[in-house]
Design an enzyme around this catalytic site. Structure first.
Site, PDB file in Angstrom:
ATOM      1  N   LYS A  24      10.733   2.944   2.419  1.00 66.83           N
ATOM      2  CA  LYS A  24      10.657   4.365   2.095  1.00 66.83           C
ATOM      3  C   LYS A  24      11.059   4.628   0.639  1.00 66.83           C
ATOM      4  O   LYS A  24      11.932   3.952   0.097  1.00 66.83           O
ATOM      5  CB  LYS A  24      11.582   5.168   3.037  1.00 66.83           C
ATOM      6  N   ASP A  80       1.111  10.301   3.015  1.00 64.52           N
ATOM      7  CA  ASP A  80       1.651  11.275   3.953  1.00 64.52           C
ATOM      8  C   ASP A  80       0.545  12.169   4.484  1.00 64.52           C
ATOM      9  O   ASP A  80       0.156  13.138   3.859  1.00 64.52           O
ATOM     10  CB  ASP A  80       2.673  12.134   3.206  1.00 64.52           C
ATOM     11  N   GLU A 101       0.842  -1.199   0.000  1.00 66.52           N
ATOM     12  CA  GLU A 101       0.000   0.000   0.000  1.00 66.52           C
ATOM     13  C   GLU A 101       0.876   1.247   0.000  1.00 66.52           C
ATOM     14  O   GLU A 101       1.911   1.257   0.650  1.00 66.52           O
ATOM     15  CB  GLU A 101      -0.861   0.026   1.286  1.00 66.52           C
ATOM     16  N   TYR A 117      -6.850   1.947   5.997  1.00 62.22           N
ATOM     17  CA  TYR A 117      -5.886   0.890   5.701  1.00 62.22           C
ATOM     18  C   TYR A 117      -5.938  -0.276   6.670  1.00 62.22           C
ATOM     19  O   TYR A 117      -5.041  -1.115   6.661  1.00 62.22           O
ATOM     20  CB  TYR A 117      -4.465   1.456   5.590  1.00 62.22           C
ATOM     21  N   CYS A 138      15.185  45.449 -15.923  1.00 61.10           N
ATOM     22  CA  CYS A 138      14.641  44.210 -16.473  1.00 61.10           C
ATOM     23  C   CYS A 138      15.688  43.560 -17.380  1.00 61.10           C
ATOM     24  O   CYS A 138      16.197  44.221 -18.289  1.00 61.10           O
ATOM     25  CB  CYS A 138      13.366  44.496 -17.265  1.00 61.10           C
ATOM     26  N   CYS A 144       8.856  44.192 -13.657  1.00 60.83           N
ATOM     27  CA  CYS A 144       9.163  45.055 -14.779  1.00 60.83           C
ATOM     28  C   CYS A 144       7.812  45.657 -15.169  1.00 60.83           C
ATOM     29  O   CYS A 144       6.913  44.937 -15.569  1.00 60.83           O
ATOM     30  CB  CYS A 144       9.752  44.229 -15.927  1.00 60.83           C
ATOM     31  N   CYS A 171       6.985  44.665 -22.565  1.00 61.27           N
ATOM     32  CA  CYS A 171       8.239  43.900 -22.483  1.00 61.27           C
ATOM     33  C   CYS A 171       8.045  42.568 -23.209  1.00 61.27           C
ATOM     34  O   CYS A 171       7.092  41.835 -22.944  1.00 61.27           O
ATOM     35  CB  CYS A 171       8.595  43.668 -21.015  1.00 61.27           C
ATOM     36  N   LYS A 198       2.312   4.494   1.351  1.00 62.21           N
ATOM     37  CA  LYS A 198       2.330   5.060   2.694  1.00 62.21           C
ATOM     38  C   LYS A 198       2.002   6.540   2.542  1.00 62.21           C
ATOM     39  O   LYS A 198       2.871   7.372   2.314  1.00 62.21           O
ATOM     40  CB  LYS A 198       3.698   4.862   3.340  1.00 62.21           C
ATOM     41  N   ARG A 201      -3.786   9.636  16.250  1.00 60.23           N
ATOM     42  CA  ARG A 201      -2.962   8.551  16.757  1.00 60.23           C
ATOM     43  C   ARG A 201      -2.343   8.941  18.103  1.00 60.23           C
ATOM     44  O   ARG A 201      -2.278   8.130  19.013  1.00 60.23           O
ATOM     45  CB  ARG A 201      -1.856   8.276  15.733  1.00 60.23           C
ATOM     46  N   CYS A 233      14.004  43.756 -21.257  1.00 61.20           N
ATOM     47  CA  CYS A 233      13.762  45.016 -21.982  1.00 61.20           C
ATOM     48  C   CYS A 233      14.549  46.197 -21.416  1.00 61.20           C
ATOM     49  O   CYS A 233      14.533  47.276 -21.997  1.00 61.20           O
ATOM     50  CB  CYS A 233      12.267  45.332 -22.013  1.00 61.20           C
TER      51      CYS A 233
HETATM   52  S1  IVH Z   1      -0.223   0.437   8.728  1.00 52.88           S
HETATM   53  C1  IVH Z   1       1.022  -1.890  12.060  1.00 52.88           C
HETATM   54  N1  IVH Z   1      -0.715   1.352   6.335  1.00 52.88           N
HETATM   55  O1  IVH Z   1       2.388   5.347   8.551  1.00 52.88           O
HETATM   56  C2  IVH Z   1       0.611  -1.056  10.950  1.00 52.88           C
HETATM   57  N2  IVH Z   1       0.218   2.831   7.929  1.00 52.88           N
HETATM   58  O2  IVH Z   1       4.243   4.194  11.139  1.00 52.88           O
HETATM   59  C3  IVH Z   1       0.569   0.358  11.286  1.00 52.88           C
HETATM   60  N3  IVH Z   1       0.548   5.120   7.103  1.00 52.88           N
HETATM   61  O3  IVH Z   1       1.455   7.096  11.055  1.00 52.88           O
HETATM   62  C4  IVH Z   1       0.162   1.251  10.212  1.00 52.88           C
HETATM   63  N4  IVH Z   1      -0.241   4.770   5.079  1.00 52.88           N
HETATM   64  O4  IVH Z   1      -0.630   6.582   9.609  1.00 52.88           O
HETATM   65  C5  IVH Z   1      -0.238   1.636   7.559  1.00 52.88           C
HETATM   66  N5  IVH Z   1      -1.226   2.048   4.181  1.00 52.88           N
HETATM   67  C6  IVH Z   1      -0.760   2.313   5.401  1.00 52.88           C
HETATM   68  C7  IVH Z   1      -0.306   3.602   5.745  1.00 52.88           C
HETATM   69  C8  IVH Z   1       0.186   3.822   7.033  1.00 52.88           C
HETATM   70  C9  IVH Z   1       0.271   5.670   5.902  1.00 52.88           C
HETATM   71  C10 IVH Z   1       1.129   5.837   8.249  1.00 52.88           C
HETATM   72  C11 IVH Z   1       0.362   5.638   9.508  1.00 52.88           C
HETATM   73  C12 IVH Z   1       1.374   5.785  10.623  1.00 52.88           C
HETATM   74  C13 IVH Z   1       2.642   5.443   9.931  1.00 52.88           C
HETATM   75  C14 IVH Z   1       3.112   4.084  10.412  1.00 52.88           C
END
Ligand code: IVH
Length: 671
Positions: A315, A119, A115, A226, A409, A427, A432, A117, A138, A412
């Site tokens: 990452k 932000d 999936e 998720y 500028c 400008c 121009c 991740k 959280r 010109c």
């Molecule tokens: S799973 C044990 N799935 O990433 C599983 N987390 O450190 C725990 N995050 O702040 C989370 N997308 O909010 C999971 N598809 C995803 C995610 C996800 C983003 C974030 C989550 C948390 C951090 C996990």
């Protein structure tokens, strides 16, 4: 049945209908009705509830924004703590994780779910008796903040669940701000002189942790769920993939890119693809979460401390890098702004070689203390132009030069001005050449008149050849004239002319945006197109009339008035009008024709029999609809012709409605 029972039934049916269309629009990104129709249903429900307040319930679609501001956010305890994830940065890290996992499980036959991740901000949503009762951040994983009232304003979070569901359960997910919404929001904030958000994640977090839910309601937030935190008396799914399926049937929004992989190789290949594609995603993501699919395996693997062994975050490569700032150049924008940019020693960042970056303005350069010759940190974010974050001051030699904006500028030679209260130098010479060219480029761009085949390069050629001096001249181009240009044959010339011709029927909002009135971005252009019947009415509006419109401040009002009082602009407008470019709102333009495709966006893939692509596109625009090049959340229908391409697959994955040519024809043709 008594009157009261009838009203109640009507209210119930309106709510069901609104919930259904809300889900189509915000969760599946595949609306079935126009915004106007939705608004009508909504207004009808509101009216009934006003007359019968005894039937108002908290889960009614009208009650998303209702709560009064609070003094502080309450703390809530998470019955099951929210875990965090271990990070991996290289393929070796993932191979090692895989190896360990298969050793612990005693098998290499392990299915995983990958999936993005996303932000944003992790949240936990609790449902009781099918109603959304609590939303929490959280926090530290054990305790978070109660943000129920704020989360209720997010349209993709269901307030009630129509399917059979456990009596109590908690869904977890990430609240985020899509890039486009973030960009527009910052554009609006800039126009109102409000501080800007640094990135979509900060914007999402700040928006969700508000004391006043009506502020959150204004922010373009979305969610991808998720996982399931816990559920009472549920003994359904035996795998994460199934849980996600199940959550979707309950009405939750999940990321369409989620993929089940059956081997390490497959996972690594998927990751490479994502690294390549992610800058085009509608949301920001900083990695790929890999989860062991089987819940039994998850249990067997367990956790170490607060990190589960059954999942890992791989990452994405950093979007930052360091390199040397060789020099600072100046670009003259279409409104005369002098935009400094960094000329860099080429460096690879997130898989792309970068040699230029934006520097915004002189103040910003000084605030960040960036000097020519510095080693600087460059950052890429999405598809936007890379930025300079700041210098690595510890690497200075003393040879570095402080930047001074030039007093003239660079194109010109006119004396540069810096209007009071503005960060940009300008400008002031509207004649121009740099500005004139930028105005033409802007007009033809995809966001404005979308003149296909007339890109930056051709604009430049047309401008230097003297064929196009302002945007009005585009419509006076001839095949003969064009063919005098290098590498322009008869065929290309006729394509260019056809594109220009097609642009004449663009909706009013695009035309207004295309004019390039300083401070009038896409959002404002659209607003003006909704408020004024046509360009003439807009041109006739004085400062006070403009100021009376919501969200138009003095800066924009004055800029509009100044634009229409300039003789050169009036001359350009005359040429556009004579050429037959849309000057009035489309509904007026195509008198008698209905706008039944209003609010709908189409994407084409594959060959069609009845109409050519441009003809079909024209028909759609005339009926008030829109055509997009790519499948995205905003697309209502993907029209598949012969041999459809990958867009069809993507649409299917995203749950967007696919229709064939026959269905498409039935939509556009008169009955
Ligand atoms: S799973 C044990 N799935 O990433 C599983 N987390 O450190 C725990 N995050 O702040 C989370 N997308 O909010 C999971 N598809 C995803 C995610 C996800 C983003 C974030 C989550 C948390 C951090 C996990």
């Amino acid at each position: 049945m008594g009157d009261s029972a009838r009203v109640r039934e009507r209210i119930e049916s309106l709510r069901q209908s609104l919930n259904y269309h809300n889900h189509r629009y915000y969760v599946l990104d595949a609306p079935e009705i126009s915004d106007e129709e939705y608004d009508r249903l909504f207004a009808a429900l509101k009216e009934l509830e006003l007359q019968h307040p005894e039937f108002v319930t908290p889960e009614s679609p009208t009650q998303r924004v209702g709560a009064a501001p609070s003094q502080a956010l309450d703390t809530v305890e998470h019955p099951v703590p929210l875990l965090s994830l271990a990070n991996a940065f290289k393929p070796e890290d993932i191979k090692a994780w895989w190896q360990r996992t298969s050793e612990l499980l005693g098998t290499t036959d392990i299915a995983t779910v990958c999936e993005p991740k996303v932000d944003g901000l992790a949240v936990a949503l609790t449902y009781e008796d099918r109603l959304f009762v609590r939303g929490a951040t959280r926090g530290d994983g054990f305790r978070g903040e109660d943000i129920t009232q704020n989360l209720r304003t997010i349209r993709s979070i269901p307030l009630s669940i129509s399917e059979n569901a456990p009596r109590r359960f908690e869904v977890r997910g990430e609240v985020f701000m899509p890039r486009e919404g973030f960009r527009r929001m910052n554009e609006r904030r800039a126009a109102q002189g409000l501080p800007l958000f640094a990135n979509p994640r900060n914007a999402a977090a700040g928006s969700v942790r508000q004391l006043d839910p009506s502020v959150t309601a204004q922010r373009p937030l979305d969610i991808y769920v998720y996982g399931l935190g816990w559920a009472e008396g549920a003994s359904g799914p035996s795998a994460h993939w199934e849980i996600m399926d199940w959550l979707r049937t309950l009405g939750f929004k999940t990321n369409p890119l989620i993929t089940r992989t059956a081997s390490l190789q497959e996972t690594l290949a998927l990751y490479e693809g994502w690294v390549e594609q992610r800058s085009r995603w509608a949301f920001e993501a900083d990695g790929m979460v890999i989860k062991v699919d089987s819940l039994q395996m998850q249990e067997e693997l367990g956790s170490v401390g607060r990190e589960p062994r059954w999942a890992i975050a791989y990452k994405f490569p950093a979007m930052q890098g360091t390199t040397k700032l060789k020099d600072i150049g100046i670009n003259v924008g279409r409104t005369g702004s002098l935009n400094p940019y960094a000329i860099l020693e080429p460096v690879r960042v997130g898989g792309v070689v970068i040699s230029h970056a934006a520097l915004h303005n002189e103040e910003d350069i000084h605030r960040k203390d960036i000097r020519i010759g510095d080693t600087v940190i460059v950052q890429r974010a999405g598809d936007v132009i890379p930025e300079i974050v700041g210098p690595v001051a510890s690497l200075r030699t003393g040879e570095e030069q402080v930047f001074r904006m030039s007093s003239h500028c660079p194109v010109c030679g006119h004396t540069v001005v810096k209007p009071q209260g503005e960060a940009l130098h300008r400008c002031p010479n509207a004649a121009c050449p740099a500005q004139a060219l930028e105005r033409i480029i802007h007009f033809t761009s995809r966001e404005a008149m979308d003149i296909d085949g007339v890109g930056e390069k051709l604009c430049e050629t047309l401008f230097t050849a003297g064929l196009v001096r302002d945007v009005g001249d585009l419509y006076q181009l001839t095949s003969k004239g064009l063919q005098r240009l290098e590498r322009m044959g008869e065929k290309s010339a006729s394509n260019v002319l056809a594109s220009i011709e097609r642009s004449k029927t663009r909706p009013l909002g695009r035309v207004i945006f295309g004019l390039g009135i300083p401070h009038v971005g896409q959002e404002y252009a659209e607003l003006l197109a909704q408020r004024f019947e046509g360009i003439d009415e807009l041109a006739a509006a004085d400062r006070d009339e403009l100021l009376s419109l919501p969200s138009i401040g003095p800066k924009i009002a004055e800029s509009i008035v100044a634009y229409f009082s300039d003789a050169r602009n009036r001359e350009t407008l005359r040429k556009l009008r004579e050429a037959g470019v849309t000057f009035r709102r489309q509904a007026e333009n195509s008198q008698g024709q209905n706008l039944r495709l209003e609010g709908l966006t189409f994407v084409f893939t594959g060959r069609m029999e009845r109409y050519t692509r441009p003809q079909a596109e024209d028909l759609i625009t005339r009926l008030g609809g829109k055509v997009a090049q790519d499948v995205s959340r905003r697309v209502s229908y993907v029209v598949t012709g012969e041999e459809p391409g990958s867009k069809a697959a993507r649409a299917r994955a995203m749950g967007i409605r696919l229709i064939d040519e026959a269905e498409f024809l039935s939509l556009i043709e008169e009955d």
